[in-house]
Design a protein around this motif. Structure first.
Motif, mmCIF file in Angstrom:
data_model
loop_
_atom_site.group_PDB
_atom_site.id
_atom_site.type_symbol
_atom_site.label_atom_id
_atom_site.label_comp_id
_atom_site.label_asym_id
_atom_site.label_seq_id
_atom_site.Cartn_x
_atom_site.Cartn_y
_atom_site.Cartn_z
ATOM 1 N N TYR A 73 6.005 53.382 66.066
ATOM 2 C CA TYR A 73 6.661 53.767 67.322
ATOM 3 C C TYR A 73 8.148 53.441 67.222
ATOM 4 N N SER A 78 16.291 56.613 64.452
ATOM 5 C CA SER A 78 15.325 57.628 64.019
ATOM 6 C C SER A 78 14.882 57.333 62.594
ATOM 7 N N TYR A 94 7.534 63.341 58.409
ATOM 8 C CA TYR A 94 7.565 63.510 59.857
ATOM 9 C C TYR A 94 8.779 62.805 60.457
ATOM 10 N N LEU A 96 10.990 61.247 63.283
ATOM 11 C CA LEU A 96 10.744 60.686 64.604
ATOM 12 C C LEU A 96 12.045 60.147 65.178
ATOM 13 N N SER A 97 12.256 60.390 66.477
ATOM 14 C CA SER A 97 13.368 59.803 67.211
ATOM 15 C C SER A 97 12.815 58.797 68.214
ATOM 16 N N GLN A 99 11.222 56.861 71.176
ATOM 17 C CA GLN A 99 10.063 57.142 72.033
ATOM 18 C C GLN A 99 9.084 58.133 71.399
ATOM 19 N N GLN A 100 9.183 58.327 70.100
ATOM 20 C CA GLN A 100 8.193 59.143 69.385
ATOM 21 C C GLN A 100 7.378 58.259 68.450
ATOM 22 N N ALA A 101 6.177 58.724 68.122
ATOM 23 C CA ALA A 101 5.248 57.915 67.334
ATOM 24 C C ALA A 101 4.541 58.760 66.280
ATOM 25 N N ALA A 102 4.028 58.095 65.260
ATOM 26 C CA ALA A 102 3.221 58.744 64.219
ATOM 27 C C ALA A 102 2.113 57.787 63.804
ATOM 28 N N SER A 103 0.971 58.348 63.415
ATOM 29 C CA SER A 103 -0.136 57.512 62.956
ATOM 30 C C SER A 103 -0.339 57.688 61.454
ATOM 31 N N SER A 205 10.745 68.706 56.874
ATOM 32 C CA SER A 205 9.750 68.520 57.918
ATOM 33 C C SER A 205 8.514 69.354 57.602
#
Length: 207
Positions: A73, A78, A94, A96-97, A99-103, A205
């Motif tokens: 998170y 970024s 991926y 991410l900026s 407030q973005q998330a990745a699993s 991306s």
């Protein structure tokens, strides 16, 4: 999952913790990691966390967590989260900026690159103490002859390539990095600023 065996009336029970008291790794004053596990906060269930600060171009080195999945998170700045999918045999990147998330699924090979100075993200795990195998440890402890024979490589070239790896990297490149660079001639070594190679130039991306 709750900690069913915990005696919540015990004087040793801890409900709060200051992460700045547990530095997992520090490269310099702009690139460092704090850790929170059940060793620091004994009321945690199956959860733990890394609090990560990076400057542009720094990378959490390729690694796996053999006992936990991971949620990344981004709080500020970024990153690019790069994940190898063992089912499709593809690396996906991926961006991410804040407030973005990745699993990242358990056991998947991945790394994380900061795209901006002042990047801050949390890595949250579904295990009280996440285990980790770092790429630098695999490379520096695997005998060069094994890599050479397995992949039909020159053993001396392999040995020379990985000789500088003396320690676990964690946040790369190392502070004293001297990167090889090709310029119409044999490879030579020189100091290369991190921002000479912005992540956007070599990451794409996912489609």
């Amino acid at each position: 999952m709750a900690v069913s065996y915990m005696d919540f009336t015990s004087p040793s029970t801890k409900f709060t913790y200051d992460l700045t008291k547990n530095t997992l790794f520090r490269k310099n004053n702009r690139n460092y990691i704090y850790a929170l596990t059940s060793q620091q906060l004994n009321t945690l269930g199956n959860v733990s966390m890394l609090d990560v600060f990076l400057s542009k171009g720094n990378i959490i080195e390729p690694h796996i967590h053999q006992n936990a999945s991971e949620l990344v998170y981004v709080a500020s700045g970024s990153v690019i989260v790069s994940i190898f999918n063992p089912y499709t045999l593809e690396f996906k990147h991926y961006p991410l900026s804040a407030q973005q998330a990745a699993s990242v699924p358990q056991g998947w090979w991945h790394y994380i690159t900061a795209r901006e100075d002042g990047t801050h993200f949390l890595a949250i795990f579904d295990a009280p103490i996440p285990q980790v195998i770092y790429g630098s440890d695999i490379l520096r402890f695997t005998p060069p002859e094994a890599l050479a024979r397995t992949y039909c490589l020159n053993q001396q070239t392999v040995k020379k390539a990985f000789e500088p790896l003396k320690d676990t990297v964690v946040i790369g490149p190392p502070a004293d990095c001297q990167q090889p660079r090709v310029q119409n001639s044999p490879v030579y070594r020189q100091q290369v600023p991190l921002h000479s190679y912005p992540p956007e130039q070599y990451f794409q991306s996912p489609s």
